[in-house]
Write a protein that holds these residues in place. Structure first.
Motif, PDB file in Angstrom:
ATOM      1  N   PRO A 120     -18.766 138.257  13.127  1.00  0.00           N
ATOM      2  CA  PRO A 120     -19.898 137.904  12.247  1.00  0.00           C
ATOM      3  C   PRO A 120     -19.791 136.507  11.654  1.00  0.00           C
ATOM      4  O   PRO A 120     -20.801 135.936  11.264  1.00  0.00           O
ATOM      5  N   LEU A 121     -18.588 135.941  11.564  1.00  0.00           N
ATOM      6  CA  LEU A 121     -18.423 134.599  11.002  1.00  0.00           C
ATOM      7  C   LEU A 121     -18.594 133.502  12.046  1.00  0.00           C
ATOM      8  O   LEU A 121     -18.662 132.328  11.691  1.00  0.00           O
ATOM      9  N   GLY A 122     -18.650 133.862  13.312  1.00  0.00           N
ATOM     10  CA  GLY A 122     -18.785 132.857  14.362  1.00  0.00           C
ATOM     11  C   GLY A 122     -17.527 132.043  14.570  1.00  0.00           C
ATOM     12  O   GLY A 122     -17.596 130.837  14.822  1.00  0.00           O
ATOM     13  N   MET A 123     -16.356 132.672  14.478  1.00  0.00           N
ATOM     14  CA  MET A 123     -15.097 131.954  14.674  1.00  0.00           C
ATOM     15  C   MET A 123     -14.948 131.537  16.132  1.00  0.00           C
ATOM     16  O   MET A 123     -15.374 132.237  17.047  1.00  0.00           O
ATOM     17  N   VAL A 124     -14.309 130.382  16.334  1.00  0.00           N
ATOM     18  CA  VAL A 124     -14.123 129.848  17.682  1.00  0.00           C
ATOM     19  C   VAL A 124     -12.911 130.529  18.313  1.00  0.00           C
ATOM     20  O   VAL A 124     -11.812 130.491  17.753  1.00  0.00           O
ATOM     21  N   PRO A 125     -13.077 131.172  19.464  1.00  0.00           N
ATOM     22  CA  PRO A 125     -11.920 131.810  20.108  1.00  0.00           C
ATOM     23  C   PRO A 125     -10.987 130.783  20.725  1.00  0.00           C
ATOM     24  O   PRO A 125     -11.364 129.639  20.984  1.00  0.00           O
ATOM     25  N   THR A 126      -9.765 131.201  20.957  1.00  0.00           N
ATOM     26  CA  THR A 126      -8.740 130.348  21.553  1.00  0.00           C
ATOM     27  C   THR A 126      -8.408 130.872  22.939  1.00  0.00           C
ATOM     28  O   THR A 126      -8.099 132.055  23.103  1.00  0.00           O
ATOM     29  N   MET A 127      -8.494 129.993  23.917  1.00  0.00           N
ATOM     30  CA  MET A 127      -8.157 130.356  25.288  1.00  0.00           C
ATOM     31  C   MET A 127      -6.658 130.169  25.490  1.00  0.00           C
ATOM     32  O   MET A 127      -6.118 129.097  25.223  1.00  0.00           O
TER      33      MET A 127
END
Length: 227
Positions: A120-127
């Motif tokens: 819901p916060l739109g956090m950027v995922p880490t590859m």
């Protein structure tokens, strides 16, 4: 005590050579100082940065990069263009902090990674690369995407004569559905809202209660007593 192989002539030539080298270095620094007084330090900095970021440099470009680095080191050592350089470095540091802040900002529904339940916060995922043990951060992009990548069609599609479906091509992000709660009456047609059902149910209960009270022991039939 004089050494056996000591030569006064060699010592004099050695001192003269040192003095000559110092004089040449002094003249070189004076000439370089005069030349770099007219150099724009901002352009010099960005020229070095552009060459350092280049991947394929030839021999001449490498020599030019070394020369520019030497000039930049001389300017910094002798404090030439100090005000311009200090202003430039402050602006670069400010832009760097602003970029890091923007990359770490939570954009919520504006983020392309937004999910009402999972993110819901739109956090950027880490590859993460488990094989090489490396991790990379995806760009903190918002929708709609400003820069879209145009890919060339696969040549095998023409060879196999595959007909793509009609309509516009798919987008690079998906619009999230079911994020707004609809009213009860709009989803189920023909039924009253829950509040009216509750009021109706309470009315029925009150009628039943009044009916039970009317049939209680105090309300007896007079005909039975007369009998």
């Amino acid at each position: 005590m004089i050494r056996g192989n000591y030569s006064l002539a060699k010592e004099v030539r050695k001192n003269e050579q040192k003095h000559k080298q110092k004089l040449q270095q002094k003249q070189k620094n004076a000439h370089l100082n005069k030349t770099l007084q007219d150099v724009n330090p901002v352009q010099l900095y960005y020229q070095i940065e552009r060459l350092e970021n280049s991947t394929d440099l030839d021999h001449h470009q490498k020599k030019r990069l070394e020369k520019l680095r030497s000039d930049w080191a001389f300017i910094r050592k002798n404090k030439l263009h100090k005000e311009k350089i200090d202003e430039l470095l402050k602006r670069i540091e400010k832009d760097k902090l602003a970029k890091e802040k923007e990359e770490n900002r939570l954009k919520g529904k504006e983020s392309i990674y937004f999910n009402p339940e999972l993110n819901p916060l739109g956090m950027v995922p880490t590859m993460s690369d488990a094989v090489n043990g490396l991790s990379s951060r995806l760009p903190n992009a918002s929708k709609p995407l400003k820069h879209r990548t145009v890919y060339q069609p696969d040549p095998i599609i023409a060879q196999l004569n595959i007909q793509p479906p009609n309509g516009s091509p798919p987008q690079f992000y998906k619009q999230v559905q079911n994020t707004v709660l609809t009213s009860f009456t709009s989803t189920i047609q023909g039924l009253p809202p829950p509040s009216s059902n509750k009021r109706k149910h309470s009315t029925i209960n009150s009628d039943d209660k009044n009916h039970d009270e009317s049939d209680g022991p105090n309300n007896f039939d007079s005909t039975d007593d007369e009998r």
